[in-house]
Design an enzyme around this catalytic site. Sequence first.
Site, PDB file in Angstrom:
ATOM      1  N   ASP A   1       6.157   4.589  -1.442  1.00  0.00           N
ATOM      2  CA  ASP A   1       7.613   4.748  -1.541  1.00  0.00           C
ATOM      3  C   ASP A   1       8.206   3.662  -2.431  1.00  0.00           C
ATOM      4  OD1 ASP A   1       8.397   2.360   0.026  1.00  0.00           O
ATOM      5  OD2 ASP A   1       7.635   3.427   1.776  1.00  0.00           O
TER       6      ASP A   1
ATOM      7  N   HIS B   1      -1.522   1.458  -4.163  1.00  0.00           N
ATOM      8  CA  HIS B   1      -1.954   2.857  -4.011  1.00  0.00           C
ATOM      9  C   HIS B   1      -1.112   3.847  -4.818  1.00  0.00           C
ATOM     10  CE1 HIS B   1      -4.051   1.752   0.049  1.00  0.00           C
ATOM     11  NE2 HIS B   1      -4.721   1.356  -0.998  1.00  0.00           N
TER      12      HIS B   1
ATOM     13  N   GLN C   1       0.849  -1.199   0.000  1.00  0.00           N
ATOM     14  CA  GLN C   1       0.000   0.000   0.000  1.00  0.00           C
ATOM     15  C   GLN C   1       0.878   1.241   0.000  1.00  0.00           C
ATOM     16  OE1 GLN C   1      -3.382  -0.619   3.100  1.00  0.00           O
ATOM     17  NE2 GLN C   1      -1.791  -2.097   3.614  1.00  0.00           N
ATOM     18  N   ASN C   2       2.185   1.039   0.154  1.00  0.00           N
ATOM     19  CA  ASN C   2       3.097   2.183   0.269  1.00  0.00           C
ATOM     20  C   ASN C   2       3.406   2.781  -1.099  1.00  0.00           C
ATOM     21  OD1 ASN C   2       3.064   1.491   2.908  1.00  0.00           O
ATOM     22  ND2 ASN C   2       5.109   0.572   2.926  1.00  0.00           N
TER      23      ASN C   2
ATOM     24  N   GLY D   1       3.008  -4.315   9.054  1.00  0.00           N
ATOM     25  CA  GLY D   1       2.947  -2.868   9.264  1.00  0.00           C
ATOM     26  C   GLY D   1       1.779  -2.147   8.643  1.00  0.00           C
ATOM     27  N   THR D   2       0.615  -2.761   8.733  1.00  0.00           N
ATOM     28  CA  THR D   2      -0.571  -2.034   8.266  1.00  0.00           C
ATOM     29  C   THR D   2      -1.672  -2.148   9.307  1.00  0.00           C
ATOM     30  OG1 THR D   2      -2.371  -1.948   6.632  1.00  0.00           O
ATOM     31  CG2 THR D   2      -1.168  -4.027   6.783  1.00  0.00           C
ATOM     32  N   SER D   3      -2.454  -1.058   9.431  1.00  0.00           N
ATOM     33  CA  SER D   3      -3.543  -1.048  10.407  1.00  0.00           C
ATOM     34  C   SER D   3      -4.743  -1.845   9.909  1.00  0.00           C
ATOM     35  CB  SER D   3      -3.947   0.398  10.716  1.00  0.00           C
ATOM     36  OG  SER D   3      -4.261   1.067   9.507  1.00  0.00           O
TER      37      SER D   3
HETATM   38  P1  OAD Z   1      -1.404   3.143   9.017  1.00  0.00           P
HETATM   39  O1  OAD Z   1      -0.733   4.406   9.452  1.00  0.00           O
HETATM   40  O2  OAD Z   1      -2.889   3.104   9.034  1.00  0.00           O
HETATM   41  O3  OAD Z   1      -0.895   1.932   9.913  1.00  0.00           O
HETATM   42  C1  OAD Z   1       0.450   1.741  10.166  1.00  0.00           C
HETATM   43  C2  OAD Z   1       0.635   0.460  10.935  1.00  0.00           C
HETATM   44  O4  OAD Z   1       2.024   0.236  11.102  1.00  0.00           O
HETATM   45  C3  OAD Z   1       0.005   0.452  12.341  1.00  0.00           C
HETATM   46  O5  OAD Z   1      -0.762  -0.729  12.488  1.00  0.00           O
HETATM   47  C4  OAD Z   1       1.214   0.448  13.277  1.00  0.00           C
HETATM   48  O6  OAD Z   1       0.977  -0.319  14.446  1.00  0.00           O
HETATM   49  C5  OAD Z   1       2.252  -0.221  12.412  1.00  0.00           C
HETATM   50  N1  OAD Z   1       3.639   0.128  12.743  1.00  0.00           N
HETATM   51  C6  OAD Z   1       4.141   1.265  13.257  1.00  0.00           C
HETATM   52  N2  OAD Z   1       5.486   1.202  13.383  1.00  0.00           N
HETATM   53  C7  OAD Z   1       5.848  -0.019  12.907  1.00  0.00           C
HETATM   54  C8  OAD Z   1       7.095  -0.693  12.755  1.00  0.00           C
HETATM   55  N3  OAD Z   1       8.249  -0.130  13.108  1.00  0.00           N
HETATM   56  N4  OAD Z   1       7.068  -1.937  12.243  1.00  0.00           N
HETATM   57  C9  OAD Z   1       5.900  -2.534  11.869  1.00  0.00           C
HETATM   58  N5  OAD Z   1       4.701  -1.940  11.994  1.00  0.00           N
HETATM   59  C10 OAD Z   1       4.672  -0.701  12.503  1.00  0.00           C
HETATM   60  O7  OAD Z   1      -0.810   2.793   7.565  1.00  0.00           O
HETATM   61  P2  OAD Z   1      -1.406   1.797   6.462  1.00  0.00           P
HETATM   62  O8  OAD Z   1      -2.087   0.647   7.096  1.00  0.00           O
HETATM   63  O9  OAD Z   1      -0.314   1.523   5.508  1.00  0.00           O
HETATM   64  O10 OAD Z   1      -3.543   5.300   1.580  1.00  0.00           O
HETATM   65  O11 OAD Z   1      -2.468   2.717   5.774  1.00  0.00           O
HETATM   66  C11 OAD Z   1      -3.180   2.248   4.672  1.00  0.00           C
HETATM   67  C12 OAD Z   1      -3.472   3.368   3.710  1.00  0.00           C
HETATM   68  O12 OAD Z   1      -4.095   4.435   4.400  1.00  0.00           O
HETATM   69  C13 OAD Z   1      -2.245   4.008   3.089  1.00  0.00           C
HETATM   70  O13 OAD Z   1      -1.772   3.313   1.970  1.00  0.00           O
HETATM   71  C14 OAD Z   1      -2.705   5.373   2.743  1.00  0.00           C
HETATM   72  C15 OAD Z   1      -3.458   5.687   4.012  1.00  0.00           C
HETATM   73  O14 OAD Z   1      -4.441   6.628   3.948  1.00  0.00           O
HETATM   74  C16 OAD Z   1      -3.678   6.348   0.748  1.00  0.00           C
HETATM   75  O15 OAD Z   1      -3.148   7.420   0.960  1.00  0.00           O
HETATM   76  C17 OAD Z   1      -4.525   6.065  -0.440  1.00  0.00           C
END
Ligand code: OAD
Length: 229
Positions: free
Chosen positions: A90, A105, A87-88, A170-172
């Site tokens: 980068d 994305h 979803q990243n 690492g995704t929520s």
């Molecule tokens: P989120 O910011 O929603 O979630 C990040 C997740 O990473 C959380 O569950 C944290 O617990 C976890 N986390 C934090 N630090 C970490 C680490 N060092 N190692 C592993 N996990 C860690 O980000 P996404 O789930 O990627 O979309 O968000 C999904 C989408 O929402 C993104 O692609 C973006 C956003 O809005 C768009 O912009 C279209």
Amino acid sequence: MKQKIVILTGAGISAESGISTFRDSGGLWENHRIEDVASPGGWKRDRNLVLNFYNQRRRQLLECKPNRAHFALAELESKYDVTVITQNIDNLHELGGSTNIIHLHGELLKARSTIDETLIYECKKDIELGDKCEKDSQLRPHIVWFGEAVPKMDEAIVATREADIFIVIGTSMVVYPAAGLINYCKYEVPKWLVNPNEIALPRIPNLKFINEKATTGVDYLVKRLLEEQ
Ligand code: OAD
């Protein structure tokens, strides 16, 4: 034949490379409204605001390097058939050495035409108002915004259905359709979730949780999977 590993990643895998996540404390969505900077409506209202938001993200990305988790996933390719669905936006999986990546994305280092979405350009610099595609329309970031279709979703579903092992890092798991991908896995497929924080998920069969940051958790899991082969 090699076993197939499919990996879904989110912002957490790049956190230890210095890229902010979205929903953690201090995350990007605390200081920016999604509807302003990541939606077609926001783009219509204020193109400059949207361009500046992604220009900042791009400048920041160009200072970042992949971390141990990105590199470890690439090592899996020595023994497995690996697909990374990210979803990243980068390019840290690419820089880490992974070769089969689906960017659900979009990609920060690409720009695209506003009237013809097949016109996509490499982009390492800021996109400015007045920067045009060859059909003379304003360039926009090559990002899938909220409210837009996710063109790579079908490809991601096909890969997920074929997985022998599925890993989520690492995704929520709150943004759909990406978060729903895990439901396309076969029942018996082992599923691993790497996240330092707890994630609320509906009942998923054969799911194991590694409660660690990506660098430590992915390193452990990759070593284990490589030893199993
Ligand atoms: P989120 O910011 O929603 O979630 C990040 C997740 O990473 C959380 O569950 C944290 O617990 C976890 N986390 C934090 N630090 C970490 C680490 N060092 N190692 C592993 N996990 C860690 O980000 P996404 O789930 O990627 O979309 O968000 C999904 C989408 O929402 C993104 O692609 C973006 C956003 O809005 C768009 O912009 C279209």
